[in-house]
Design an enzyme around this catalytic site. Structure first.
Site, PDB file in Angstrom:
ATOM      1  N   SER A   4      -2.500  -0.187   5.564  1.00 18.82           N
ATOM      2  CA  SER A   4      -1.888  -1.514   5.388  1.00 18.82           C
ATOM      3  C   SER A   4      -0.640  -1.693   6.249  1.00 18.82           C
ATOM      4  O   SER A   4       0.165  -0.777   6.410  1.00 18.82           O
ATOM      5  CB  SER A   4      -1.512  -1.690   3.918  1.00 18.82           C
ATOM      6  N   MET A  54      10.417  -3.816   7.471  1.00 16.89           N
ATOM      7  CA  MET A  54       9.910  -5.143   7.827  1.00 16.89           C
ATOM      8  C   MET A  54      10.302  -6.145   6.736  1.00 16.89           C
ATOM      9  O   MET A  54      10.531  -7.317   7.000  1.00 16.89           O
ATOM     10  CB  MET A  54       8.382  -5.140   7.948  1.00 16.89           C
ATOM     11  N   ASN A 109       0.025  -2.553  -3.664  1.00 24.53           N
ATOM     12  CA  ASN A 109       1.208  -1.954  -3.058  1.00 24.53           C
ATOM     13  C   ASN A 109       2.275  -1.805  -4.143  1.00 24.53           C
ATOM     14  O   ASN A 109       2.985  -2.742  -4.474  1.00 24.53           O
ATOM     15  CB  ASN A 109       1.696  -2.827  -1.889  1.00 24.53           C
ATOM     16  N   CYS A 112       6.246   0.006  -1.493  1.00 30.04           N
ATOM     17  CA  CYS A 112       7.101  -0.297  -0.339  1.00 30.04           C
ATOM     18  C   CYS A 112       8.547   0.099  -0.686  1.00 30.04           C
ATOM     19  O   CYS A 112       9.064  -0.318  -1.721  1.00 30.04           O
ATOM     20  CB  CYS A 112       7.014  -1.782  -0.008  1.00 30.04           C
ATOM     21  N   GLY A 225      -0.635   9.248   5.790  1.00 34.49           N
ATOM     22  CA  GLY A 225       0.702   9.726   6.155  1.00 34.49           C
ATOM     23  C   GLY A 225       0.608  10.743   7.279  1.00 34.49           C
ATOM     24  O   GLY A 225       0.205  11.886   7.050  1.00 34.49           O
ATOM     25  N   GLY A 247      -2.056   4.822   9.995  1.00 39.85           N
ATOM     26  CA  GLY A 247      -1.164   3.702  10.304  1.00 39.85           C
ATOM     27  C   GLY A 247      -0.405   3.896  11.600  1.00 39.85           C
ATOM     28  O   GLY A 247      -0.763   3.351  12.645  1.00 39.85           O
TER      29      GLY A 247
HETATM   30  C1  LIG Z   1       5.315  -1.128  10.452  1.00 39.54           C
HETATM   31  C2  LIG Z   1       4.719  -0.713   9.142  1.00 39.54           C
HETATM   32  C3  LIG Z   1       4.375  -1.672   8.194  1.00 39.54           C
HETATM   33  C4  LIG Z   1       3.833  -1.296   6.956  1.00 39.54           C
HETATM   34  N1  LIG Z   1       3.481  -2.252   6.059  1.00 39.54           N
HETATM   35  C5  LIG Z   1       2.878  -1.890   4.888  1.00 39.54           C
HETATM   36  C6  LIG Z   1       2.429  -2.889   3.973  1.00 39.54           C
HETATM   37  O1  LIG Z   1       2.536  -4.100   4.204  1.00 39.54           O
HETATM   38  N2  LIG Z   1       1.869  -2.454   2.797  1.00 39.54           N
HETATM   39  C7  LIG Z   1       1.703  -1.129   2.491  1.00 39.54           C
HETATM   40  O2  LIG Z   1       1.166  -0.813   1.424  1.00 39.54           O
HETATM   41  N3  LIG Z   1       2.091  -0.170   3.366  1.00 39.54           N
HETATM   42  C8  LIG Z   1       2.666  -0.528   4.551  1.00 39.54           C
HETATM   43  N4  LIG Z   1       3.048   0.447   5.437  1.00 39.54           N
HETATM   44  C9  LIG Z   1       2.825   1.872   5.101  1.00 39.54           C
HETATM   45  C10 LIG Z   1       1.534   2.418   5.740  1.00 39.54           C
HETATM   46  O3  LIG Z   1       0.407   1.719   5.278  1.00 39.54           O
HETATM   47  C11 LIG Z   1       1.362   3.924   5.429  1.00 39.54           C
HETATM   48  O4  LIG Z   1       1.267   4.100   4.032  1.00 39.54           O
HETATM   49  C12 LIG Z   1       2.517   4.770   5.948  1.00 39.54           C
HETATM   50  O5  LIG Z   1       2.999   4.277   7.177  1.00 39.54           O
HETATM   51  C13 LIG Z   1       2.139   6.247   6.122  1.00 39.54           C
HETATM   52  O6  LIG Z   1       1.038   6.400   6.984  1.00 39.54           O
HETATM   53  P1  LIG Z   1       1.176   6.680   8.582  1.00 39.54           P
HETATM   54  O7  LIG Z   1       2.080   7.850   8.743  1.00 39.54           O
HETATM   55  O8  LIG Z   1      -0.226   6.918   9.053  1.00 39.54           O
HETATM   56  O9  LIG Z   1       1.761   5.429   9.153  1.00 39.54           O
HETATM   57  C14 LIG Z   1       3.615   0.084   6.680  1.00 39.54           C
HETATM   58  C15 LIG Z   1       3.948   1.053   7.641  1.00 39.54           C
HETATM   59  C16 LIG Z   1       4.494   0.678   8.860  1.00 39.54           C
HETATM   60  C17 LIG Z   1       4.829   1.742   9.862  1.00 39.54           C
END
Ligand SMILES: Cc1cc2nc3c(=O)[nH]c(=O)nc-3n(C[C@H](O)[C@H](O)[C@H](O)COP(=O)(O)O)c2cc1C
Length: 288
Positions: A4, A54, A109, A112, A225, A247
């Site tokens: 997400s 954000m 969610n 956050c 993650g 992500g």
């Molecule tokens: C720029 C950005 C925006 C994100 N927005 C959301 C969001 O709107 N909702 C959510 O549940 N997680 C959000 N996340 C968290 C990611 O979905 C994920 O759980 C987290 O970044 C860890 O995974 P990764 O290391 O692969 O990024 C966001 C992460 C990033 C970097």
């Protein structure tokens, strides 16, 4: 799957993830009303990942409907609608509308780490987690996943509450609350000061959370993650994840990451004599 908040703005960007080998996409988190998010700078990028605050910018449920309808119609892919709210009433209403759009599942969610009154501010309280999940479950006609925060002293307690509330799966982890200081400017980098850490820097936190949750609940766990490679994905599967989301690696390297991770995962399985993904799930628990 696409995690997400990454590439989730438009149907076209999510379709790029599907075309590049993602098994499904999770939309950006959608709330009741349109929301601008924080002022820039909202993202700080460095070698080990990203720090973002954000502030959950999104067009609101009514305006986002057309994105989901287009995505479902034109891609035919698996679409998980992510929602956030301030209490069980809001989650219930959003769950009802989101599931009426024929999404394949909902991701709540609850995690956050930088938005006032939503996300981890309510998702760190086990009773609230149970109430929110129960409300979403009652109003949803599709499976409900609870996405949890690592910013707590016991993510297992949150997972147990989500399971009690009727969650069909647990997603772990959202970002880790953190900050960056500019030594030259002598001030925090992000306008919100605090943000969420993601990418390589959080993989070992995510693995620990998935491992702990796997031992605490009976429902599937979805790992997220710091997954950049097939071997990262294998580690999450071995910790107990049944599926995984990506992500930051997509934000940094583009949607081709999905086909690369798929290829690397299959090569790893061949080399290590695994014939199915199922054989890897939770195996690290049997080896200790
Ligand atoms: C720029 C950005 C925006 C994100 N927005 C959301 C969001 O709107 N909702 C959510 O549940 N997680 C959000 N996340 C968290 C990611 O979905 C994920 O759980 C987290 O970044 C860890 O995974 P990764 O290391 O692969 O990024 C966001 C992460 C990033 C970097």
């Amino acid at each position: 799957m696409l995690a997400s908040g990454i590439l989730g703005e438009t149907a076209e960007s999510m379709m790029r993830a599907l075309k590049n080998g993602a098994g499904g996409v999770v939309t950006k988190s959608i709330g009741m009303e349109p929301r601008d998010g924080y002022l820039n700078p909202t993202v700080y990028s460095f070698q080990e990942g990203l720090l973002n605050a954000m502030g959950l910018p999104n067009p609101g449920m009514e305006n986002y409907k057309q994105v989901i309808e287009k995505l479902k119609k034109e891609s035919g892919g698996i679409v998980i609608g992510s929602i956030f709210g301030k209490d069980e009433q809001e989650f219930g209403a959003l769950a009802k509308t989101m599931s009426s759009l024929k999404v394949d599942g909902l991701e709540l969610n609850l995690s956050c780490p930088h938005a006032k009154g939503v996300g981890s501010e309510i998702g760190s309280d086990p009773d609230m987690v149970e109430r929110v999940v129960k409300s979403a479950r009652t109003h949803a006609s599709v499976p409900v996943w609870a996405k949890l925060t690592p910013n707590t002293d016991s993510i297992s307690s949150l997972a147990i509450s989500a399971e009690k509330g009727g969650a069909d799966a647990i997603v772990a982890i959202n970002t880790v609350r953190a900050m960056a200081i500019s030594a030259r400017l002598r001030m925090p980098v992000l306008s919100n000061r605090y943000g969420g850490l993601s990418g390589k820097a959080v993989k070992h936190v995510g693995l620990r959370c998935v491992y702990e949750i796997y031992e605490s609940v009976h429902i599937p766990v979805i790992g997220v993650g710091g997954i950049y490679t097939g071997e990262d994905a294998a580690e999450y599967l071995m910790a107990g994840a049944s599926a995984f989301e990506i992500g930051t690696a997509v934000a940094e390297r583009g949607p081709q990451v999905f086909s690369a991770v798929n290829r690397q995962l299959f090569a790893f399985m061949k080399k290590e004599h695994f014939s199915t993904i199922g054989e890897m799930i939770g195996i690290a628990h049997r080896q200790t």
